[in-house]
Design a protein around this motif. Sequence first.
Motif, PDB file in Angstrom:
ATOM      1  N   LEU A 190       0.815  -1.205   0.000  1.00  0.00           N
ATOM      2  CA  LEU A 190       0.000   0.000   0.000  1.00  0.00           C
ATOM      3  C   LEU A 190       0.855   1.264   0.000  1.00  0.00           C
ATOM      4  N   GLN A 191       2.069   1.168   0.532  1.00  0.00           N
ATOM      5  CA  GLN A 191       3.004   2.289   0.472  1.00  0.00           C
ATOM      6  C   GLN A 191       3.984   2.142  -0.688  1.00  0.00           C
ATOM      7  N   ASN A 192       4.025   0.962  -1.274  1.00  0.00           N
ATOM      8  CA  ASN A 192       5.034   0.615  -2.280  1.00  0.00           C
ATOM      9  C   ASN A 192       6.424   0.907  -1.719  1.00  0.00           C
ATOM     10  N   SER A 193       6.703   0.310  -0.587  1.00  0.00           N
ATOM     11  CA  SER A 193       7.970   0.567   0.094  1.00  0.00           C
ATOM     12  C   SER A 193       8.503  -0.719   0.698  1.00  0.00           C
ATOM     13  N   ILE A 194       9.808  -0.746   0.920  1.00  0.00           N
ATOM     14  CA  ILE A 194      10.455  -1.840   1.628  1.00  0.00           C
ATOM     15  C   ILE A 194      11.350  -1.245   2.703  1.00  0.00           C
ATOM     16  N   VAL A 195      11.496  -1.964   3.821  1.00  0.00           N
ATOM     17  CA  VAL A 195      12.356  -1.480   4.897  1.00  0.00           C
ATOM     18  C   VAL A 195      13.210  -2.623   5.436  1.00  0.00           C
ATOM     19  N   PHE A 196      14.409  -2.249   5.869  1.00  0.00           N
ATOM     20  CA  PHE A 196      15.372  -3.195   6.433  1.00  0.00           C
ATOM     21  C   PHE A 196      15.903  -2.603   7.734  1.00  0.00           C
ATOM     22  N   PRO A 197      15.390  -3.078   8.871  1.00  0.00           N
ATOM     23  CA  PRO A 197      15.844  -2.540  10.150  1.00  0.00           C
ATOM     24  C   PRO A 197      17.319  -2.839  10.412  1.00  0.00           C
ATOM     25  N   ALA A 198      17.880  -2.095  11.312  1.00  0.00           N
ATOM     26  CA  ALA A 198      19.309  -2.204  11.605  1.00  0.00           C
ATOM     27  C   ALA A 198      19.696  -3.609  12.043  1.00  0.00           C
ATOM     28  N   ALA A 199      18.852  -4.260  12.819  1.00  0.00           N
ATOM     29  CA  ALA A 199      19.250  -5.515  13.448  1.00  0.00           C
ATOM     30  C   ALA A 199      19.452  -6.651  12.466  1.00  0.00           C
ATOM     31  N   ILE A 200      18.868  -6.544  11.272  1.00  0.00           N
ATOM     32  CA  ILE A 200      19.106  -7.618  10.301  1.00  0.00           C
ATOM     33  C   ILE A 200      20.371  -7.355   9.490  1.00  0.00           C
ATOM     34  N   LEU A 201      20.894  -6.160   9.567  1.00  0.00           N
ATOM     35  CA  LEU A 201      22.100  -5.825   8.803  1.00  0.00           C
ATOM     36  C   LEU A 201      23.338  -6.197   9.607  1.00  0.00           C
ATOM     37  N   GLU A 202      23.396  -7.463   9.960  1.00  0.00           N
ATOM     38  CA  GLU A 202      24.448  -8.043  10.784  1.00  0.00           C
ATOM     39  C   GLU A 202      24.867  -9.372  10.162  1.00  0.00           C
ATOM     40  N   PRO A 203      26.084  -9.854  10.443  1.00  0.00           N
ATOM     41  CA  PRO A 203      26.491 -11.175   9.961  1.00  0.00           C
ATOM     42  C   PRO A 203      25.564 -12.255  10.524  1.00  0.00           C
ATOM     43  N   PRO A 204      25.213 -13.269   9.750  1.00  0.00           N
ATOM     44  CA  PRO A 204      25.722 -13.566   8.411  1.00  0.00           C
ATOM     45  C   PRO A 204      24.960 -12.908   7.274  1.00  0.00           C
ATOM     46  N   PHE A 205      23.876 -12.162   7.565  1.00  0.00           N
ATOM     47  CA  PHE A 205      23.142 -11.532   6.471  1.00  0.00           C
ATOM     48  C   PHE A 205      23.981 -10.459   5.782  1.00  0.00           C
ATOM     49  N   PHE A 206      24.686  -9.680   6.582  1.00  0.00           N
ATOM     50  CA  PHE A 206      25.494  -8.614   6.004  1.00  0.00           C
ATOM     51  C   PHE A 206      26.729  -8.416   6.866  1.00  0.00           C
ATOM     52  N   ASP A 207      27.895  -8.453   6.223  1.00  0.00           N
ATOM     53  CA  ASP A 207      29.172  -8.304   6.925  1.00  0.00           C
ATOM     54  C   ASP A 207      30.080  -7.464   6.037  1.00  0.00           C
ATOM     55  N   VAL A 238      17.824 -11.209   0.491  1.00  0.00           N
ATOM     56  CA  VAL A 238      16.762 -10.657   1.329  1.00  0.00           C
ATOM     57  C   VAL A 238      16.195  -9.390   0.686  1.00  0.00           C
ATOM     58  N   ILE A 239      17.083  -8.520   0.209  1.00  0.00           N
ATOM     59  CA  ILE A 239      16.636  -7.294  -0.469  1.00  0.00           C
ATOM     60  C   ILE A 239      15.809  -7.653  -1.701  1.00  0.00           C
ATOM     61  N   GLY A 240      16.324  -8.592  -2.497  1.00  0.00           N
ATOM     62  CA  GLY A 240      15.577  -9.022  -3.669  1.00  0.00           C
ATOM     63  C   GLY A 240      14.228  -9.612  -3.306  1.00  0.00           C
ATOM     64  N   HIS A 241      14.205 -10.352  -2.209  1.00  0.00           N
ATOM     65  CA  HIS A 241      12.960 -10.945  -1.723  1.00  0.00           C
ATOM     66  C   HIS A 241      11.929  -9.854  -1.442  1.00  0.00           C
ATOM     67  N   GLU A 242      12.350  -8.811  -0.719  1.00  0.00           N
ATOM     68  CA  GLU A 242      11.402  -7.749  -0.378  1.00  0.00           C
ATOM     69  C   GLU A 242      10.963  -6.969  -1.615  1.00  0.00           C
ATOM     70  N   ILE A 243      11.883  -6.697  -2.522  1.00  0.00           N
ATOM     71  CA  ILE A 243      11.502  -6.050  -3.785  1.00  0.00           C
ATOM     72  C   ILE A 243      10.462  -6.898  -4.510  1.00  0.00           C
ATOM     73  N   SER A 244      10.707  -8.194  -4.556  1.00  0.00           N
ATOM     74  CA  SER A 244       9.829  -9.096  -5.303  1.00  0.00           C
ATOM     75  C   SER A 244       8.438  -9.179  -4.704  1.00  0.00           C
ATOM     76  N   HIS A 245       8.321  -8.873  -3.405  1.00  0.00           N
ATOM     77  CA  HIS A 245       6.986  -8.878  -2.808  1.00  0.00           C
ATOM     78  C   HIS A 245       6.074  -7.832  -3.444  1.00  0.00           C
ATOM     79  N   SER A 246       6.647  -6.806  -4.037  1.00  0.00           N
ATOM     80  CA  SER A 246       5.815  -5.836  -4.755  1.00  0.00           C
ATOM     81  C   SER A 246       5.227  -6.438  -6.018  1.00  0.00           C
ATOM     82  N   PHE A 247       5.723  -7.632  -6.398  1.00  0.00           N
ATOM     83  CA  PHE A 247       5.310  -8.256  -7.649  1.00  0.00           C
ATOM     84  C   PHE A 247       4.941  -9.727  -7.460  1.00  0.00           C
TER      85      PHE A 247
END
Length: 699
Positions: free
Chosen positions: A502-519, A534-543
């Motif tokens: 409904l907002q056509n938006s995606i968000v990634f909170p700080a706590a997931i931007l940690e190893p092993p997801f992001f290092d 994960v980013i691609g997953h959230e983008i794809s949810h718009s579609f």
Amino acid sequence: MTTWKRLLGAASAAALLAGALPTGVMAAAPAPAAQPAGKPEFGSFGFDATGMDRAVKPGDDFYKFANGAWVERTQIPADRSNWTTFGVLTEKAAGRTRKIIQDAAANTAGDADTKKIGDYYATFMDEAAIEAKGLAPLQPQLAELAAIKDKTALSKALGKSLRADVDPLNASNTYTDRLFGVWIGEDFDQPTRYAAYLMQGGLGMPDRDYYLDQSPKFAELRAKYQAHVAAQLKNAGIADADAKAARILALETEIAKVHASQVDTNDVTKANNTWTRADFKAKAPGIDWDAWFTAAGLSDQQTMKVWHPAPTTGISALVASQPLETWKDYLTFHAIDRAAPFLPKKFADESFAFNGTALSGTPQQAERWKRAVTQTNNALGEAVGKLYVKEYFPPEAKAEAQAMAANVIKAFGTRIDNLDWMSPQTKAKAKEKLATLTVGVGYPDKWRDYSGLEVVRGDALGNAQRSGLFEYAYQIKKLHGPVDRNAWHLLPQEVNALNSPLQNSIVFPAAILEPPFFDAHADAAVNYGAIGGVIGHEISHSFDNLGALFDAQGGLHNWWAEADFKRFDAAGDALVAQYDAYHPLPDQAINGRLTLGENIADVAGLSAAYDAYRLSLGGKEAPVLDGFTGDQRFFLGWAQNYRSKYREAALRRQLLTNPHSPGEARADTVRNLDAWYGAFDVKPGEALYLAPNDRVRVW
């Protein structure tokens, strides 16, 4: 992975600035060096190779190949129903949050929010004071329920109990023990304004199948639930508890019979039903709706969206047909069980024995401090998050995540351009939607104002009740104001990610931007496979099958050429069949239809992340590290995301109610990508092999 809370697989996250990132200013990330300076947290390049089982062929069981040794050596903590990568990061975030909150509790000279955080936490931790008060803090509410004399008074009580604590597109969020829940979100038909959506509720167990399935496992759970109801009534000193518990279970079974299924609940085309106040009286007789709307603080609302029309009609009929005393007993039990975490130990322990152990298989209740952190986050989450990001979220992490998101979005746009099955007019609409997608990273631009929340040191239950009313008032107030297109629906300290169609938006909170997801010190290939996926997953949810129904402005509007949508639907059907064939338990398969949106997002998101990774190389080949090629490291990074172990009861519950597939199936998403076959030399005859024409290609 859930839309609205498109959870990537489970849990919560951390914080950062919600930097909206229009696609028009995106550029490809620079080609990475052979390996960044510094030591990654996992292994030599960001992947824990000691967790592999190299005796397994990747083409037979990629999840086990990547994670088999980890599965063998890992024990689920006693206070958890499952143990996943998300759980590991949740524990990390909880430990950090504990320090922040404890410092706040000790800082008597802090600002108003810091003092409230400290007082809330310290009060919950004071078990002796809670024990000494006994049931006294709940007695006024119990007295109100006992005083109900007729169905109009019952309708008022039901309206007064309404809370905006459901999110219909979050994992199994029809699970509410209140007779109804309300979700305040953008109007499907007019996304420039908010609407109130009425949701089905009324069950003390997670789903209607727990009441209606006649298999021995569910019959056993029903017996345990009835015993639990009786035990809580006895703890409160209520007479005739066993007979009342039997009647409460019988009432909830009748409610379950009129409930919509999980699949129907996730079908937004069935949820967009606008009822006038007159419609409620005509279509759902049994509740005094005037009394209900007034008690709910919704007397000025002349219309309401009804997500579940048939259940609303059925539940209302039960209010009329079932004995008033049974309803009073039902409300009394749920008031007690809802308050149990803030009452003496016998109430909290009994609540956990059923809700934790019986329903999810968790043998041990979490330590008191963990529960205190959870409750404080529930009440003052953004105030805590503001302190969290200041302490634990560096600006560099935000910048790198934004750059990667830009690259993945660019890759997704190229994938749209290259689709051979989509007409130019539908492609143009898809590209318009992608161009207006915004990305929030870390934390929101604007923090919540908690000045209206009263926190009293020493009043644990009162703090929780006032917090619930404060949140309800905050949500209801949205109905009288403009839509906030930059609103966040996660806390910075949650290990999670989100897509809001409904907002056509995606968000990634700080706590997931940690190893092993992001290092920051990991190899680019691993980062692209992990957080890039994960980013691609959230983008794809718009579609996905849900997101594709919403246009660039967030309206529930068909922007597809008919033939294109039929092709898209056919790909979804193929994915449903693929996941229906997975049996995580001998007697229970994945529900491919329930999990379709998440599975589409995994396939499409991983594909876009792979393209973005190749784009980041600038035409060069990645070096081989420790014997692994760049493509191999990419897919291993994805598989490491979904390391998971489940207790049987928790897995069974997930399969019934959660739109996410279990971790093993998510890791094996790779079988739909051509590049995986080349990376690991996967051949026909191996268990995961799919012929090229059988690989599901969505977006």
